[in-house]
Design an enzyme around this catalytic site. Structure first.
Site, PDB file in Angstrom:
ATOM      1  N   ASN A   1      57.215  18.083  80.383  1.00 44.49           N
ATOM      2  CA  ASN A   1      58.349  17.785  79.494  1.00 44.49           C
ATOM      3  C   ASN A   1      59.123  19.068  79.208  1.00 44.49           C
ATOM      4  O   ASN A   1      60.337  19.121  79.310  1.00 44.49           O
ATOM      5  CB  ASN A   1      57.863  17.193  78.167  1.00 44.49           C
ATOM      6  CG  ASN A   1      56.984  15.986  78.375  1.00 44.49           C
ATOM      7  OD1 ASN A   1      57.040  15.360  79.422  1.00 44.49           O
ATOM      8  ND2 ASN A   1      56.157  15.675  77.397  1.00 44.49           N
ATOM      9  N   ASP A   2      58.381  20.107  78.837  1.00 48.23           N
ATOM     10  CA  ASP A   2      59.041  21.380  78.575  1.00 48.23           C
ATOM     11  C   ASP A   2      59.326  22.147  79.859  1.00 48.23           C
ATOM     12  O   ASP A   2      60.345  22.822  79.970  1.00 48.23           O
ATOM     13  CB  ASP A   2      58.188  22.233  77.625  1.00 48.23           C
ATOM     14  CG  ASP A   2      58.425  21.835  76.176  1.00 48.23           C
ATOM     15  OD1 ASP A   2      59.590  21.568  75.830  1.00 48.23           O
ATOM     16  OD2 ASP A   2      57.454  21.766  75.407  1.00 48.23           O
TER      17      ASP A   2
ATOM     18  N   ARG B   1      45.186  20.889  71.545  1.00 45.65           N
ATOM     19  CA  ARG B   1      46.226  21.921  71.605  1.00 45.65           C
ATOM     20  C   ARG B   1      46.452  22.484  70.214  1.00 45.65           C
ATOM     21  O   ARG B   1      46.577  21.732  69.240  1.00 45.65           O
ATOM     22  CB  ARG B   1      47.522  21.300  72.121  1.00 45.65           C
ATOM     23  CG  ARG B   1      48.667  22.301  72.137  1.00 45.65           C
ATOM     24  CD  ARG B   1      49.877  21.748  72.799  1.00 45.65           C
ATOM     25  NE  ARG B   1      50.581  20.789  71.971  1.00 45.65           N
ATOM     26  CZ  ARG B   1      51.620  20.086  72.387  1.00 45.65           C
ATOM     27  NH1 ARG B   1      52.055  20.219  73.627  1.00 45.65           N
ATOM     28  NH2 ARG B   1      52.231  19.248  71.589  1.00 45.65           N
TER      29      ARG B   1
ATOM     30  N   ARG C   1      65.790  18.611  76.308  1.00 49.09           N
ATOM     31  CA  ARG C   1      65.133  17.343  76.632  1.00 49.09           C
ATOM     32  C   ARG C   1      65.530  16.190  75.714  1.00 49.09           C
ATOM     33  O   ARG C   1      65.257  15.039  76.014  1.00 49.09           O
ATOM     34  CB  ARG C   1      63.606  17.519  76.633  1.00 49.09           C
ATOM     35  CG  ARG C   1      63.014  17.875  75.305  1.00 49.09           C
ATOM     36  CD  ARG C   1      61.597  18.409  75.469  1.00 49.09           C
ATOM     37  NE  ARG C   1      60.578  17.435  75.102  1.00 49.09           N
ATOM     38  CZ  ARG C   1      59.293  17.726  74.917  1.00 49.09           C
ATOM     39  NH1 ARG C   1      58.859  18.968  75.101  1.00 49.09           N
ATOM     40  NH2 ARG C   1      58.439  16.816  74.594  1.00 49.09           N
TER      41      ARG C   1
ATOM     42  N   CYS D   1      49.712  17.032  81.399  1.00 50.66           N
ATOM     43  CA  CYS D   1      49.788  16.164  80.225  1.00 50.66           C
ATOM     44  C   CYS D   1      51.228  15.834  79.865  1.00 50.66           C
ATOM     45  O   CYS D   1      51.490  15.177  78.873  1.00 50.66           O
ATOM     46  CB  CYS D   1      49.062  16.795  79.045  1.00 50.66           C
ATOM     47  SG  CYS D   1      49.680  18.412  78.615  1.00 50.66           S
TER      48      CYS D   1
ATOM     49  N   GLU E   1      54.063  25.405  80.708  1.00 49.05           N
ATOM     50  CA  GLU E   1      55.262  24.616  80.409  1.00 49.05           C
ATOM     51  C   GLU E   1      56.515  25.469  80.294  1.00 49.05           C
ATOM     52  O   GLU E   1      57.546  25.011  79.823  1.00 49.05           O
ATOM     53  CB  GLU E   1      55.047  23.781  79.140  1.00 49.05           C
ATOM     54  CG  GLU E   1      54.614  24.567  77.920  1.00 49.05           C
ATOM     55  CD  GLU E   1      54.422  23.687  76.681  1.00 49.05           C
ATOM     56  OE1 GLU E   1      54.871  22.538  76.673  1.00 49.05           O
ATOM     57  OE2 GLU E   1      53.818  24.195  75.711  1.00 49.05           O
TER      58      GLU E   1
ATOM     59  N   ARG F   1      47.866  16.453  70.257  1.00 41.58           N
ATOM     60  CA  ARG F   1      48.989  17.195  69.653  1.00 41.58           C
ATOM     61  C   ARG F   1      48.675  17.396  68.172  1.00 41.58           C
ATOM     62  O   ARG F   1      49.034  16.561  67.341  1.00 41.58           O
ATOM     63  CB  ARG F   1      50.296  16.409  69.809  1.00 41.58           C
ATOM     64  CG  ARG F   1      50.821  16.330  71.236  1.00 41.58           C
ATOM     65  CD  ARG F   1      52.149  15.585  71.280  1.00 41.58           C
ATOM     66  NE  ARG F   1      52.857  15.783  72.523  1.00 41.58           N
ATOM     67  CZ  ARG F   1      52.823  14.945  73.564  1.00 41.58           C
ATOM     68  NH1 ARG F   1      52.118  13.851  73.507  1.00 41.58           N
ATOM     69  NH2 ARG F   1      53.513  15.205  74.655  1.00 41.58           N
TER      70      ARG F   1
ATOM     71  N   HIS G   1      60.339  13.780  71.475  1.00 45.07           N
ATOM     72  CA  HIS G   1      59.142  13.344  70.764  1.00 45.07           C
ATOM     73  C   HIS G   1      59.255  11.923  70.246  1.00 45.07           C
ATOM     74  O   HIS G   1      58.261  11.207  70.153  1.00 45.07           O
ATOM     75  CB  HIS G   1      58.752  14.358  69.695  1.00 45.07           C
ATOM     76  CG  HIS G   1      58.086  15.525  70.336  1.00 45.07           C
ATOM     77  ND1 HIS G   1      58.777  16.636  70.705  1.00 45.07           N
ATOM     78  CD2 HIS G   1      56.821  15.656  70.794  1.00 45.07           C
ATOM     79  CE1 HIS G   1      57.946  17.444  71.344  1.00 45.07           C
ATOM     80  NE2 HIS G   1      56.768  16.878  71.409  1.00 45.07           N
TER      81      HIS G   1
HETATM   82  C1  PEP Z   1      55.058  19.009  77.534  1.00 42.57           C
HETATM   83  O1  PEP Z   1      55.871  19.846  77.160  1.00 42.57           O
HETATM   84  O2  PEP Z   1      55.064  18.511  78.687  1.00 42.57           O
HETATM   85  C2  PEP Z   1      54.016  18.520  76.607  1.00 42.57           C
HETATM   86  C3  PEP Z   1      53.056  17.735  77.037  1.00 42.57           C
HETATM   87  O3  PEP Z   1      54.084  18.898  75.314  1.00 42.57           O
HETATM   88  P1  PEP Z   1      55.122  18.326  74.236  1.00 42.57           P
HETATM   89  O4  PEP Z   1      55.737  17.082  74.837  1.00 42.57           O
HETATM   90  O5  PEP Z   1      54.338  18.045  73.009  1.00 42.57           O
HETATM   91  O6  PEP Z   1      56.091  19.439  74.085  1.00 42.57           O
HETATM   92 MG    MG Z   2      55.569  21.036  75.338  1.00 43.83          MG
END
Ligand code: PEP
Ligand code: MG
Length: 569
Positions: A453-454, A330, A464, A501, A430, A294, A187
């Site tokens: 990302n997740d 979200r 991550r 996303c 995700e 977010r 993040h």
């Molecule tokens: C993701 O996990 O790809 C995502 C967009 O959400 P975040 O990065 O907020 O976990």
């Molecule tokens: Mg995520």
């Protein structure tokens, strides 16, 4: 001296080091100095608390608003309560140092307030906890840097860049960011890109290696920081900085263009945002909508939950800024690396696999309903809001959220409040579980957005944010790519919209694959909108499909990445 880390946010920043220390409030080493001395220390700390808080309240009143400022003035009143102060005095009489007296009395009040089934009282609990930590910081002489009032040209150096730290961040005065932890999709990296600040993360011992006031050049594209540069290095990087800004300016021609490939096929290009202010920046950057809001950021850096009215105002503001364009919001994605102190979530051994996001929300329906009601109401005006659930792993979660949404609709109906009856409900895909049952999930929701990302983190079983395993965290791995392809195919077969996303949506090397598989919508940080549009523009269907076929015929992440590097300019 050259420091190396992870290139997390592109750009060159040149400035002076400002280290942001984490506060250590452990007072176990403090010795009792006698009744009089401890009482004097306590009184001096209370005076200082009141002065500082008055100052902060005034700053917040002008920068944020009256209501937020009242939270702080309320704290001064609480701490001035003679009964509370006499209890602290009694603890000192009984042999406790001032720190222990503050800790005991505040904790006792916090527990008492938290146990009462009344929203207002529970807010008081959060206030007392806040008083406790700020009083302890004063008594222990632990000073924090005020990130809302930094000198111009600051290079922020911290162990981690937490979302709460960035909420009040004075972006205009920050040249770059350096942290000791975090990966490309942590993040902190996402926040740095959203703020368009150059950032290098996971620089080992950055806090120890750098001194306040030292000059440093941060190259966020290369992942290096040059400490105490000589004149020629400085000149070289100033030129590089100008070149970076020039390239950025060149992309401006794409601002008012449509997002189409070389043959005129259309794609939706949205932006990811974390606040109402980001929405304006997103609209200004040429985004055609919001693909991910977010909302957890609305819950951070404050002492209590945002009320339904506050959330309603925030969602409505974004909806109005984006009138005529889609806004995907979200629901609260807390836990993992996104902590919200006042929610009182228990510490966990494996927070990324724990009681978080949709799991936490469904188990706390009273809290979740506040958000759902705010979303339903905010959707009534422009009808452009869509609700998205985070971290879904099963159909029951979608059904659970739908049931709560129905309850909220009935309540709003009975209260005579306007709301959007047909608000669309979609999910983030995700987790590997969701990706594998994407066909089943697609039957019961209105859209998907792939959170790479997740999805990468959980598919690869790689944290991550952990630099030690950063080389294993890759979306180019055939397992992740097959997973993404599977999700898009399932959505297409079910006839629902599918977007992405996660950060991969802005990776030029992956764009031809996503186009070929039929991704409908790309949602990227505001700073990446124009570059993504430019990338999409140059692909012909046949070329993109050839690249995709070749990439998917390879067996390792390294092969895929190397091939795509050569095939994509
Ligand atoms: C993701 O996990 O790809 C995502 C967009 O959400 P975040 O990065 O907020 O976990
Ligand atoms: Mg995520």
């Amino acid at each position: 001296m050259i420091l190396r880390g992870i290139a997390a946010s592109d750009g060159i920043g040149i400035g002076k080091v400002v280290r942001v220390q984490e506060q250590n409030l452990d007072y176990s080493a403090v010795k009792y100095g006698g009744k009089e001395a401890e009482k004097d220390r306590l009184q001096a700390a209370i005076t200082q608390f009141n002065e500082k808080t008055t100052d902060m309240a005034e700053h917040i009143r002008t920068q944020v608003g009256e209501k937020e400022s009242e939270i702080l003035t309320g704290q001064i009143m609480m701490l001035s309560d003679p009964f509370m102060q006499s209890q602290m005095g009694e603890a000192i009489d009984a042999g406790q140092c001032a720190e222990a007296a503050v800790d005991q009395v505040c904790t006792m009040y916090a527990e008492m307030f938290a146990g009462v089934d009344d929203e207002l009282m529970r807010q008081r609990a959060t206030d007392v906890r806040d008083i406790r930590s700020r009083m302890l910081a004063i008594l222990l002489g632990v000073t924090g840097v005020d990130v809302s009032r930094l000198p111009a040209g600051s290079v922020l150096v911290a162990r981690d860049l937490t979302p709460s730290m960035t909420v009040g961040l004075d972006k205009e005065h920050v040249a770059a960011i350096l942290t000791e932890v975090g990966g490309r999709t942590s993040h902190s990296a996402i926040l740095a890109r959203a703020l368009e600040l150059p950032a290098v993360l996971s620089v080992p011992n950055a806090m120890e290696q750098l001194k306040d006031g030292e000059q440093v050049i941060v190259d966020g594209g290369e992942g290096v920081a040059l400490v105490g540069p000589d004149q020629s290095t400085l000149a070289q990087y100033q030129t590089k900085q100008e070149e970076f800004l020039r390239r950025k300016a060149l992309l401006a021609v794409y601002r008012d263009k449509e997002t189409v490939d070389a043959e005129g096929n259309r794609y939706a290009l949205y932006a990811n945002i974390g606040s109402t202010a980001d929405a304006a920046a997103a609209a200004g950057s040429g985004a055609e909508g919001v693909g991910l809001f977010r909302t957890e950021f609305l819950f951070m850096d404050r002492v209590d939950m945002p009320t339904e009215a506050e959330q309603y105002e925030a969602y409505l503001a974004v909806s109005r800024t984006m009138a005529g364009k889609e806004v995907i919001i979200r629901t609260l994605d807390v836990g993992g690396d996104k902590a919200v102190d006042y929610l009182g979530m228990a510490p966990e051994e494996n927070p990324f696999l724990g009681h978080r996001a949709i799991r936490y929300c469904l188990d706390n329906p009273d809290l979740y309903k506040v958000q759902l009601r705010a979303l339903l109401r905010a959707g009534a005006e422009e009808k452009n809001i869509k609700i998205m659930l985070p971290l879904v792993t099963s159909l029951e979660e979608i059904r659970g959220a739908k049931a709560l949404l129905e309850t909220c609709k009935r309540e709003l109906e009975a209260e005579g409040l306007p709301y959007h009856k047909d608000i669309p409900l979609g999910i983030m895909v995700e987790t590997p579980a969701a990706a594998l049952i994407a066909d089943l999930l697609a039957r019961e929701c209105d859209f998907f957005s792939i959170g790479t990302n997740d999805l990468t983190q959980y598919t690869m079983a790689v944290d991550r944010g952990n630099a030690q395993v950063e080389n294993l965290y890759t979306t180019f791995h055939p397992a992740v790519l097959r997973s993404i392809r599977n999700v898009i195919t399932a959505a297409k077969e079910a006839g629902i919209q599918v977007g992405m996303c996660g950060e991969a949506a802005a990776d030029p090397r992956l764009i031809p694959l996503l186009m070929t598989w039929g991704l409908d919508e790309f949602s990227v940080s505001a700073s990446a909108v124009l570059a993504t549009r430019a990338q999409i523009h140059h692909w012909h269907t046949a070329q993109a499909s050839q690249v995709t076929q070749k990439a998917m015929g390879l067996s390792t992440a390294a092969e895929v990445e190397e091939y795509l590097k050569s095939a994509v300019q």
